[in-house]
Design a protein around this motif. Structure first.
Motif, mmCIF file in Angstrom:
data_model
loop_
_atom_site.group_PDB
_atom_site.id
_atom_site.type_symbol
_atom_site.label_atom_id
_atom_site.label_comp_id
_atom_site.label_asym_id
_atom_site.label_seq_id
_atom_site.Cartn_x
_atom_site.Cartn_y
_atom_site.Cartn_z
ATOM 1 N N VAL A 1 1.043 -1.185 -0.032
ATOM 2 C CA VAL A 1 0.047 -0.080 -0.020
ATOM 3 C C VAL A 1 0.990 1.337 -0.019
ATOM 4 O O VAL A 1 1.898 1.309 0.756
ATOM 5 C CB VAL A 1 -0.901 -0.023 1.361
ATOM 6 N N ASN A 2 0.797 2.062 -0.819
ATOM 7 C CA ASN A 2 1.309 3.332 -0.876
ATOM 8 C C ASN A 2 0.533 4.444 -0.609
ATOM 9 O O ASN A 2 -0.494 4.835 -1.461
ATOM 10 C CB ASN A 2 1.878 3.526 -2.523
ATOM 11 N N VAL A 3 0.702 5.101 0.659
ATOM 12 C CA VAL A 3 -0.224 6.329 0.822
ATOM 13 C C VAL A 3 0.503 7.717 0.726
ATOM 14 O O VAL A 3 1.649 7.695 1.166
ATOM 15 C CB VAL A 3 -0.588 6.318 2.458
ATOM 16 N N THR A 4 -0.291 8.636 -0.017
ATOM 17 C CA THR A 4 0.419 9.855 -0.497
ATOM 18 C C THR A 4 -0.313 10.801 0.563
ATOM 19 O O THR A 4 -1.416 10.982 0.472
ATOM 20 C CB THR A 4 -0.051 10.144 -1.745
ATOM 21 N N LEU A 5 0.257 11.289 1.597
ATOM 22 C CA LEU A 5 -0.294 12.196 2.519
ATOM 23 C C LEU A 5 -0.550 13.421 1.844
ATOM 24 O O LEU A 5 -1.791 14.128 2.460
ATOM 25 C CB LEU A 5 0.534 12.492 3.545
ATOM 26 N N SER A 6 -0.229 14.092 0.877
ATOM 27 C CA SER A 6 -0.440 15.489 0.438
ATOM 28 C C SER A 6 -1.710 15.628 -0.236
ATOM 29 O O SER A 6 -2.497 16.166 -0.008
ATOM 30 C CB SER A 6 0.225 15.945 -0.529
ATOM 31 N N THR B 1 -4.411 10.133 -1.060
ATOM 32 C CA THR B 1 -4.625 8.931 -1.688
ATOM 33 C C THR B 1 -3.970 7.723 -1.466
ATOM 34 O O THR B 1 -3.030 7.850 -0.841
ATOM 35 C CB THR B 1 -4.487 9.105 -3.356
ATOM 36 N N ALA B 2 -4.241 6.387 -1.855
ATOM 37 C CA ALA B 2 -3.694 5.208 -1.493
ATOM 38 C C ALA B 2 -3.648 4.359 -2.852
ATOM 39 O O ALA B 2 -4.658 4.240 -3.618
ATOM 40 C CB ALA B 2 -4.385 4.676 -0.306
ATOM 41 N N THR B 3 -2.823 3.702 -3.065
ATOM 42 C CA THR B 3 -2.664 2.717 -4.114
ATOM 43 C C THR B 3 -2.188 1.542 -3.769
ATOM 44 O O THR B 3 -1.199 1.073 -2.877
ATOM 45 C CB THR B 3 -1.505 3.305 -5.073
ATOM 46 N N LEU B 4 -3.037 0.421 -3.929
ATOM 47 C CA LEU B 4 -2.693 -0.936 -3.535
ATOM 48 C C LEU B 4 -1.924 -1.688 -4.709
ATOM 49 O O LEU B 4 -2.286 -1.481 -5.993
ATOM 50 C CB LEU B 4 -4.007 -1.666 -3.408
ATOM 51 N N THR B 5 -0.974 -2.232 -4.392
ATOM 52 C CA THR B 5 0.029 -2.895 -5.519
ATOM 53 C C THR B 5 0.262 -4.207 -5.155
ATOM 54 O O THR B 5 -0.077 -4.714 -4.037
ATOM 55 C CB THR B 5 1.272 -2.282 -5.211
#
Length: 127
Positions: free
Chosen positions: A115-120, A123-127
Motif C-alpha cells: 500500500v502506498n499512501v500519499t499524505l498530500s 490517496t492510497a494505491t494498492l500494489t
C-alpha cells in the motif's frame, strides 16, 4: 464435520495459515437488465461487508477478452462455513434468487501486497 464447525487451517502447510471462504457466484438464468436493477443495492451490501471487515476481496470473473463473464467471486472472512453462508445469503442478488453460489473454504498461505499512501492528497494505491 458440521457446517458450524469453527474454520481452522490445515497445519501440514506453512505460511499465513489463514482460512477464508471463496464464494463463486453465477446468474440464475436472469437477464443482465434484471441484475442491473439490483446492482446498487448489491454494491451497498459489499461496502458494508468491507467496512465490517468481513470482505477480503470481491469482483467479476473475466472472459478471455477481459470482459465480465457474468460470474463473480467473493473472498470472505468468517469463523465457519455456516457464518460465510449466512453472510452470502444476505446478498440482495442471492436473497432474491437472481444468482446462485458455491462456497469453498480456502487457506491463504503465501502472497504479498503493498500500500502506498500519499499524505498530500490523501490517496492510497494498492500494489
Amino acid at each position: 464435520m458440521t457446517e458450524t464447525t469453527q474454520a481452522k487451517p490445515d497445519e501440514r502447510h506453512t505460511g499465513a495459515q489463514k482460512v477464508l471462504f471463496l464464494c463463486f457466484t453465477e446468474p440464475n438464468g436472469v437477464s443482465a437488465d434484471v441484475l442491473r436493477q439490483h446492482l446498487e443495492e448489491h454494491k451497498k451490501w459489499l461496502t458494508t461487508l468491507e467496512r465490517d471487515g468481513r470482505l477480503f476481496a470481491a469482483g467479476p470473473l473475466l472472459d478471455d477478452d477481459y470482459r465480465g463473464s457474468g460470474s463473480g467471486m467473493l473472498i470472505l472472512r468468517a469463523a465457519s462455513r455456516q457464518e460465510a453462508q449466512d453472510i452470502v445469503d444476505q446478498d440482495p442478488f442471492h436473497a432474491r434468487g437472481l444468482r446462485t453460489y458455491q462456497l469453498q473454504p480456502w487457506q491463504l498461505n503465501e502472497g504479498s501486497f503493498g500500500v502506498n499512501v500519499t499524505l498530500s492528497d490523501g490517496t492510497a494505491t494498492l500494489t
